[in-house]
Scaffold this active site. Sequence first.
Site, PDB file in Angstrom:
ATOM      1  N   ASP A   9       0.866  -1.179   0.000  1.00 23.23           N
ATOM      2  CA  ASP A   9       0.000   0.000   0.000  1.00 23.23           C
ATOM      3  C   ASP A   9       0.907   1.233   0.000  1.00 23.23           C
ATOM      4  O   ASP A   9       2.097   1.142   0.304  1.00 23.23           O
ATOM      5  CB  ASP A   9      -0.889  -0.027   1.246  1.00 23.23           C
ATOM      6  CG  ASP A   9      -1.681   1.258   1.427  1.00 23.23           C
ATOM      7  OD1 ASP A   9      -2.385   1.662   0.480  1.00 23.23           O
ATOM      8  OD2 ASP A   9      -1.575   1.862   2.515  1.00 23.23           O
ATOM      9  N   ASP A  11      -0.272   5.202   0.770  1.00 24.68           N
ATOM     10  CA  ASP A  11      -0.566   6.233   1.775  1.00 24.68           C
ATOM     11  C   ASP A  11      -0.649   5.636   3.173  1.00 24.68           C
ATOM     12  O   ASP A  11      -1.453   4.733   3.432  1.00 24.68           O
ATOM     13  CB  ASP A  11      -1.884   6.936   1.440  1.00 24.68           C
ATOM     14  CG  ASP A  11      -1.786   7.773   0.176  1.00 24.68           C
ATOM     15  OD1 ASP A  11      -0.986   8.717   0.161  1.00 24.68           O
ATOM     16  OD2 ASP A  11      -2.505   7.472  -0.795  1.00 24.68           O
ATOM     17  N   THR A 110      -2.858   0.840  -4.389  1.00 28.76           N
ATOM     18  CA  THR A 110      -3.328   2.027  -3.689  1.00 28.76           C
ATOM     19  C   THR A 110      -4.714   2.450  -4.149  1.00 28.76           C
ATOM     20  O   THR A 110      -5.095   2.203  -5.296  1.00 28.76           O
ATOM     21  CB  THR A 110      -2.334   3.189  -3.899  1.00 28.76           C
ATOM     22  OG1 THR A 110      -2.852   4.383  -3.302  1.00 28.76           O
ATOM     23  CG2 THR A 110      -2.072   3.442  -5.371  1.00 28.76           C
ATOM     24  N   SER A 111      -5.460   3.098  -3.248  1.00 29.87           N
ATOM     25  CA  SER A 111      -6.765   3.659  -3.605  1.00 29.87           C
ATOM     26  C   SER A 111      -6.627   5.028  -4.266  1.00 29.87           C
ATOM     27  O   SER A 111      -7.603   5.569  -4.786  1.00 29.87           O
ATOM     28  CB  SER A 111      -7.646   3.780  -2.346  1.00 29.87           C
ATOM     29  OG  SER A 111      -7.950   2.506  -1.832  1.00 29.87           O
ATOM     30  N   LYS A 142     -10.500  -0.703  -2.624  1.00 34.69           N
ATOM     31  CA  LYS A 142     -10.498  -1.196  -1.242  1.00 34.69           C
ATOM     32  C   LYS A 142     -11.732  -0.671  -0.491  1.00 34.69           C
ATOM     33  O   LYS A 142     -12.103   0.480  -0.692  1.00 34.69           O
ATOM     34  CB  LYS A 142      -9.225  -0.737  -0.526  1.00 34.69           C
ATOM     35  CG  LYS A 142      -7.938  -1.186  -1.207  1.00 34.69           C
ATOM     36  CD  LYS A 142      -6.727  -0.572  -0.519  1.00 34.69           C
ATOM     37  CE  LYS A 142      -5.451  -0.883  -1.275  1.00 34.69           C
ATOM     38  NZ  LYS A 142      -4.255  -0.252  -0.653  1.00 34.69           N
ATOM     39  N   ASP A 167      -1.730  -0.365   6.184  1.00 34.79           N
ATOM     40  CA  ASP A 167      -1.817   0.394   7.434  1.00 34.79           C
ATOM     41  C   ASP A 167      -3.244   0.636   7.908  1.00 34.79           C
ATOM     42  O   ASP A 167      -3.457   0.984   9.066  1.00 34.79           O
ATOM     43  CB  ASP A 167      -1.135   1.758   7.266  1.00 34.79           C
ATOM     44  CG  ASP A 167      -1.982   2.727   6.455  1.00 34.79           C
ATOM     45  OD1 ASP A 167      -2.384   3.778   6.995  1.00 34.79           O
ATOM     46  OD2 ASP A 167      -2.261   2.424   5.277  1.00 34.79           O
TER      47      ASP A 167
END
Length: 216
Positions: A9, A11, A110-111, A142, A167
């Site tokens: 991931d 961020d 990642t989103s 996600k 995270d």
Amino acid sequence: MTPAAVLFDMDGTLFDSEPLWDIAIEELAHLYGAQVSAEVRLNMVGRSVDESMVLFHDGIGQPWRDAAASSAWIYDRVTGLFATDLVWRPGAQELLHEVRAAGLPTALVTSTNRRAVEVALDTLGRHNFDAVVCGDEVAFTKPHPDPYLRAAKLLNVEPADCLAVEDSPTGVASALAAGTRVIGVPNAVTLKPMTGLTLLPTLAGATLAALSAATA
């Protein structure tokens, strides 16, 4: 068991970038003559910006606002901040470099949308990833498993043979739903213990061998 690939991931996991999103969100709230609560902000962590803007508008009592327009504003601001203010989380850069040195395939999952990710890759290093899956490139982002399933497919590996590093609860849910082993390193939001999730307080000092053993 050494994983067939490591899926990262971005961020809050590789970068301590949630404060940059905070800046953009707080500025947009001010522009709308409102304030966003800490509870609403935490609920937005790990989600796509489009989904987050629905939560944001509801949270500031302005559900009539256009999510697409707010998303565009947020991405313009965050993309600018990504160009100048990205900071690695402790141990993240070292782990990424160790994984690459070991010759393992890697993916960034990642989103965040492709436009902002392209800026972040200037700091991450494009050469560090064999695949990049962005939030605007999957049918469902996600916590749906699509992003991690797509990453495994692009790397030509089985999800169950992969190790994901996340995270947020949203990201962890996505990786677990895809069937990967998951290392959780909480940042802005607390992670609860659950089957298939190995929790670490930090990536500082974490080695590929230790992570492989912890999730075997």
